[in-house]
Design a protein around this motif. Structure first.
Motif, PDB file in Angstrom:
ATOM      1  N   LEU A  95      54.455  65.569  42.716  1.00 11.67           N
ATOM      2  CA  LEU A  95      54.087  66.825  43.352  1.00 11.67           C
ATOM      3  C   LEU A  95      52.658  66.846  43.735  1.00 11.67           C
ATOM      4  O   LEU A  95      52.217  67.408  44.798  1.00 11.67           O
ATOM      5  CB  LEU A  95      54.769  67.891  42.894  1.00 11.67           C
ATOM      6  CG  LEU A  95      56.260  68.020  42.883  1.00 11.67           C
ATOM      7  CD1 LEU A  95      57.059  68.970  41.999  1.00 11.67           C
ATOM      8  CD2 LEU A  95      56.944  67.804  43.968  1.00 11.67           C
ATOM      9  N   GLN A  99      50.929  65.810  47.364  1.00 14.13           N
ATOM     10  CA  GLN A  99      50.783  67.331  47.989  1.00 14.13           C
ATOM     11  C   GLN A  99      50.399  67.144  49.419  1.00 14.13           C
ATOM     12  O   GLN A  99      50.786  67.817  50.407  1.00 14.13           O
ATOM     13  CB  GLN A  99      49.726  68.161  47.196  1.00 14.13           C
ATOM     14  CG  GLN A  99      49.805  69.515  47.558  1.00 14.13           C
ATOM     15  CD  GLN A  99      48.818  70.506  46.853  1.00 14.13           C
ATOM     16  OE1 GLN A  99      48.020  69.636  46.077  1.00 14.13           O
ATOM     17  NE2 GLN A  99      48.464  71.533  47.023  1.00 14.13           N
ATOM     18  N   TYR A 100      49.417  66.444  49.703  1.00 14.59           N
ATOM     19  CA  TYR A 100      48.697  66.308  51.076  1.00 14.59           C
ATOM     20  C   TYR A 100      49.854  65.738  51.954  1.00 14.59           C
ATOM     21  O   TYR A 100      49.869  66.122  53.387  1.00 14.59           O
ATOM     22  CB  TYR A 100      47.680  65.125  50.888  1.00 14.59           C
ATOM     23  CG  TYR A 100      48.171  63.779  50.937  1.00 14.59           C
ATOM     24  CD1 TYR A 100      48.185  63.284  49.353  1.00 14.59           C
ATOM     25  CD2 TYR A 100      48.475  62.699  51.833  1.00 14.59           C
ATOM     26  CE1 TYR A 100      48.746  61.904  49.269  1.00 14.59           C
ATOM     27  CE2 TYR A 100      48.947  61.436  51.379  1.00 14.59           C
ATOM     28  CZ  TYR A 100      48.787  61.143  50.186  1.00 14.59           C
ATOM     29  OH  TYR A 100      49.381  59.874  49.779  1.00 14.59           O
ATOM     30  N   MET A 102      53.375  66.647  51.811  1.00 10.18           N
ATOM     31  CA  MET A 102      54.252  67.750  51.681  1.00 10.18           C
ATOM     32  C   MET A 102      53.605  68.825  52.418  1.00 10.18           C
ATOM     33  O   MET A 102      54.402  69.640  52.869  1.00 10.18           O
ATOM     34  CB  MET A 102      54.753  67.913  50.182  1.00 10.18           C
ATOM     35  CG  MET A 102      55.432  66.921  49.449  1.00 10.18           C
ATOM     36  SD  MET A 102      55.411  67.058  47.811  1.00 10.18           S
ATOM     37  CE  MET A 102      56.535  68.558  47.668  1.00 10.18           C
ATOM     38  N   GLU A 103      52.283  69.119  52.191  1.00 10.90           N
ATOM     39  CA  GLU A 103      51.960  70.206  53.188  1.00 10.90           C
ATOM     40  C   GLU A 103      51.720  70.061  54.611  1.00 10.90           C
ATOM     41  O   GLU A 103      51.802  70.723  55.504  1.00 10.90           O
ATOM     42  CB  GLU A 103      50.222  70.223  52.620  1.00 10.90           C
ATOM     43  CG  GLU A 103      50.198  71.323  51.504  1.00 10.90           C
ATOM     44  CD  GLU A 103      48.849  71.594  51.179  1.00 10.90           C
ATOM     45  OE1 GLU A 103      48.761  72.269  50.348  1.00 10.90           O
ATOM     46  OE2 GLU A 103      48.084  70.739  51.634  1.00 10.90           O
ATOM     47  N   LEU A 173      54.376  73.727  35.938  1.00 12.37           N
ATOM     48  CA  LEU A 173      54.679  74.733  35.452  1.00 12.37           C
ATOM     49  C   LEU A 173      54.374  75.053  34.140  1.00 12.37           C
ATOM     50  O   LEU A 173      53.819  75.923  33.655  1.00 12.37           O
ATOM     51  CB  LEU A 173      56.294  75.276  35.451  1.00 12.37           C
ATOM     52  CG  LEU A 173      56.659  75.382  36.943  1.00 12.37           C
ATOM     53  CD1 LEU A 173      58.240  75.656  36.679  1.00 12.37           C
ATOM     54  CD2 LEU A 173      56.099  76.519  37.656  1.00 12.37           C
ATOM     55  N   PHE A 174      54.469  73.648  33.402  1.00  9.46           N
ATOM     56  CA  PHE A 174      54.308  73.635  31.987  1.00  9.46           C
ATOM     57  C   PHE A 174      53.485  72.315  31.657  1.00  9.46           C
ATOM     58  O   PHE A 174      54.262  71.350  31.283  1.00  9.46           O
ATOM     59  CB  PHE A 174      55.714  73.998  31.302  1.00  9.46           C
ATOM     60  CG  PHE A 174      55.926  74.153  29.894  1.00  9.46           C
ATOM     61  CD1 PHE A 174      55.237  75.045  29.479  1.00  9.46           C
ATOM     62  CD2 PHE A 174      56.625  73.369  29.147  1.00  9.46           C
ATOM     63  CE1 PHE A 174      55.241  75.294  28.109  1.00  9.46           C
ATOM     64  CE2 PHE A 174      56.770  73.423  27.871  1.00  9.46           C
ATOM     65  CZ  PHE A 174      56.104  74.595  27.180  1.00  9.46           C
ATOM     66  N   LYS A 259      60.313  75.028  45.773  1.00  8.34           N
ATOM     67  CA  LYS A 259      59.355  76.050  46.352  1.00  8.34           C
ATOM     68  C   LYS A 259      58.486  76.839  45.407  1.00  8.34           C
ATOM     69  O   LYS A 259      57.580  77.274  45.530  1.00  8.34           O
ATOM     70  CB  LYS A 259      59.959  76.853  47.523  1.00  8.34           C
ATOM     71  CG  LYS A 259      60.705  76.117  48.585  1.00  8.34           C
ATOM     72  CD  LYS A 259      59.859  75.338  49.505  1.00  8.34           C
ATOM     73  CE  LYS A 259      60.543  74.541  50.605  1.00  8.34           C
ATOM     74  NZ  LYS A 259      61.078  75.274  51.552  1.00  8.34           N
ATOM     75  N   THR A 262      56.000  74.457  44.055  1.00 11.49           N
ATOM     76  CA  THR A 262      54.749  74.272  45.029  1.00 11.49           C
ATOM     77  C   THR A 262      53.836  75.348  45.135  1.00 11.49           C
ATOM     78  O   THR A 262      52.575  75.112  45.488  1.00 11.49           O
ATOM     79  CB  THR A 262      55.302  73.629  46.589  1.00 11.49           C
ATOM     80  OG1 THR A 262      56.160  74.850  47.098  1.00 11.49           O
ATOM     81  CG2 THR A 262      56.049  72.488  46.569  1.00 11.49           C
ATOM     82  N   GLU A 263      54.241  76.309  44.979  1.00  9.96           N
ATOM     83  CA  GLU A 263      53.312  77.680  45.008  1.00  9.96           C
ATOM     84  C   GLU A 263      52.447  77.743  43.819  1.00  9.96           C
ATOM     85  O   GLU A 263      51.224  78.230  43.999  1.00  9.96           O
ATOM     86  CB  GLU A 263      54.089  78.849  44.773  1.00  9.96           C
ATOM     87  CG  GLU A 263      54.656  79.517  45.922  1.00  9.96           C
ATOM     88  CD  GLU A 263      55.346  80.762  45.874  1.00  9.96           C
ATOM     89  OE1 GLU A 263      55.337  81.524  44.895  1.00  9.96           O
ATOM     90  OE2 GLU A 263      56.289  81.175  46.771  1.00  9.96           O
ATOM     91  N   ILE A 265      51.131  74.790  42.624  1.00 11.44           N
ATOM     92  CA  ILE A 265      50.279  73.701  42.582  1.00 11.44           C
ATOM     93  C   ILE A 265      49.017  73.936  42.941  1.00 11.44           C
ATOM     94  O   ILE A 265      48.702  74.394  44.207  1.00 11.44           O
ATOM     95  CB  ILE A 265      50.856  72.430  43.213  1.00 11.44           C
ATOM     96  CG1 ILE A 265      52.285  71.885  42.402  1.00 11.44           C
ATOM     97  CG2 ILE A 265      50.003  71.270  43.302  1.00 11.44           C
ATOM     98  CD1 ILE A 265      53.244  71.037  43.126  1.00 11.44           C
TER      99      ILE A 265
END
Lengths: 265, 249
Positions: A95, A99-100, A102-103, A173-174, A259, A262-263, A265
């Motif tokens: 992810l 990211q590049y 997915m965005e 997240l972790f 979702k 992704t917030e 990241i």
């Protein structure tokens, strides 16, 4: 050589943007891993070969283990295990690394995981070529159940895909999940029957065989690739279903929570 | 729910609040914030309420100061993150953000990068093959097709990235300040020409920019984002005046 193989396959792909994109991302990830090094693809072999040499020495010379074709015996298990470990570790970063894409582009994000598993599979296939060459040197003919090997590989692929999906959701997240996973990989390495027969778990620790599909995967891989190794049809079917159900659950969790991740990241 | 036939993008009551964790928070608080972010994390309201429709063939400008929420809005439209509950985005068609050199890899040759980026932008290998010559000729890198990008100058790289982007396929393009400033005067003129013929010609575009002259030149409608609120103007000049009054206030 590998470029020619890629080109050969590429020309035979269905003319479909989704399939071609999955293929291209996988191919580029694979090239990225090895093409910058002087020895390139040989590094994909170096890691398993060095480990096999080391463990072969320890088990045959120090622990005096007697097993027919022990190098091939270890090789079968270690190729599958190391590729899975690599898939899961790198998969946990998908992810962030993708990211590049997915965005910027609308597409099914599960495709990224399929590409990722494909790129790991390319390296593993290369290792299996090496296995085939060593197998010839040992005058080992293929196992009796060679024709079932695609099912074993598919189970490996699906399980790796599902684990990559789950780990990639957890890691942003972790971060500690990565360290926990490394400990689990270490436990799995010694408890999946890479150096001994996984049948050990069937009687006294049956529950463990149910939660660790690699016991069955490695046993059945040997039945396909090595002479005189027994097939375990129950575990062949069970592991295939286990991996399939796990993948469905992983995709469900992914769709439900992606979702939120992704917030972060 | 079916969208009206000529509406290709429907943004309705979109708002976005982030819950940001303090970097120095204890392990316990971090774990608790995963379960109940509203209680344990800091609230940052980026978008308040934004609603607008984009019609087929629209060239909608989006303007706003840094930090006004433009990027967040684009991320919601493309589906990277969700809007707050109650907000919705409906897209009719394939949507692509034209970002320069999105998946460029320095270790790979121009050829590999063209195929990778082309397929990401929605082209099949056959379509890329058909456009390949045009892409490299336009980027002026004909002699370096099999050269890894790490040996390219920054100018060659930018030209190649722009050339690939200008050959992308989609129903709706999101453009975030990507064109106009690449290369020398001749190349800029060539870019504008291709942009006008291939992209701006009848396609639906959401164009995010700080350049008011470009917005005035290309856009037929304007969305001004100010402090998380959206103001839609059918008259671009009027919208730009409103924007100027806001930034000078």
């Amino acid at each position: 050589m590998t470029d020619r193989i890629f080109e050969f396959v590429e020309k035979r792909l269905p003319k479909n943007n989704r399939i071609e994109r999955i293929w291209k991302i996988a191919q580029v990830d694979f090239k990225r891993r090895y093409y910058n090094d002087v020895l390139g693809l040989l590094w994909a072999l170096a890691n398993p070969l060095s480990q096999i040499g080391l463990y072969y020495f320890i088990f045959t010379r120090i622990f005096k283990k007697e097993q027919e074709n022990y190098v091939l015996y270890i090789f079968c298990g270690i190729i599958l295990w190391l590729a899975f470990a690599e898939a899961s570790r790198k998969g946990s970063l998908i992810l962030k690394e993708k990211q590049y894409l997915m965005e910027n582009i609308q597409f099914n994000w599960v495709d990224l995981y399929i590409s990722h598993m494909l790129s790991i599979t390319y390296g593993m296939v290369f290792n299996f070529f090496a296995y085939a060459i060593i197998s010839l040197l040992y005058k080992n003919t293929y196992g009796e159940y060679f024709y079932l090997f695609p099912i074993v590989l598919l189970t490996w692929f699906i399980f790796g895909l599902a684990i990559s999906i789950i780990l990639s959701l957890l890691r942003p997240l972790f971060e500690d999940s990565f360290h926990i996973w490394n400990i689990l990989l270490n436990i799995g390495f010694w408890s999946s029957g890479i150096f001994y027969s996984g049948t050990y778990f069937f009687e006294d620790y049956t529950w463990f065989s149910y939660i660790n599909p690699f016991i069955g995967i490695i046993l059945n891989a040997r039945a396909c690739l090595l002479e005189n190794n027994e097939l375990y049809p129950f575990w062949l079917i069970y592991n295939f279903l286990f991996a399939g159900i796990f993948l469905v659950v992983a995709i469900y969790i992914f769709k439900k929570n992606i979702k939120k991740v992704t917030e972060k990241i | 729910m079916e969208m009206e036939e000529n509406i290709v993008l429907k943004v309705k009551n979109v708002a976005k609040t982030f819950y940001v964790m303090d970097k120095h928070a204890s392990m316990g608080t971090r774990v608790k914030s995963l379960i109940n972010p509203k209680k344990y994390a800091q609230k940052v309201e980026v978008l308040k309420t934004i609603s607008f429709n984009v019609f087929k063939g629209d060239f909608l400008g989006v303007i706003g100061e840094n930090g006004s929420g433009k990027s967040t809005l684009l991320k919601i439209i493309i589906g990277y993150i969700d809007a707050n509950e109650g907000g919705s985005v409906e897209v009719n068609g394939r949507l692509t953000k034209l970002a320069l050199g999105m998946a460029f890899d320095d270790a790979l040759t121009a050829r590999d990068n063209i195929y990778l980026n082309g397929s990401i932008f929605g082209l099949t290998f056959e379509e890329i093959e058909e456009r390949f010559e045009e892409i490299i000729m336009y980027a002026e890198v004909e002699k370096f097709v099999n050269t890894p990008l790490r040996f390219y100058s920054s100018g060659m790289r930018s030209r190649l990235a722009l050339s690939i982007a200008l050959h992308a396929e989609a129903d709706i393009f999101l453009i975030d300040e990507f064109f106009g400033e690449v290369g020398d005067i001749g190349f800029k003129a060539k870019s504008n020409n291709i942009f006008n013929n291939r992209i701006a010609n009848g396609k639906t575009i959401l164009f995010v920019s700080h350049f008011m002259n470009l917005i005035e030149q290309y856009c037929n409608r304007l969305l001004v984002i100010d402090k998380g609120n959206g103001y839609l103007f059918e008259d671009v000049k009027e919208g730009l005046l409103f924007y100027k009054s806001r930034i000078s206030a």
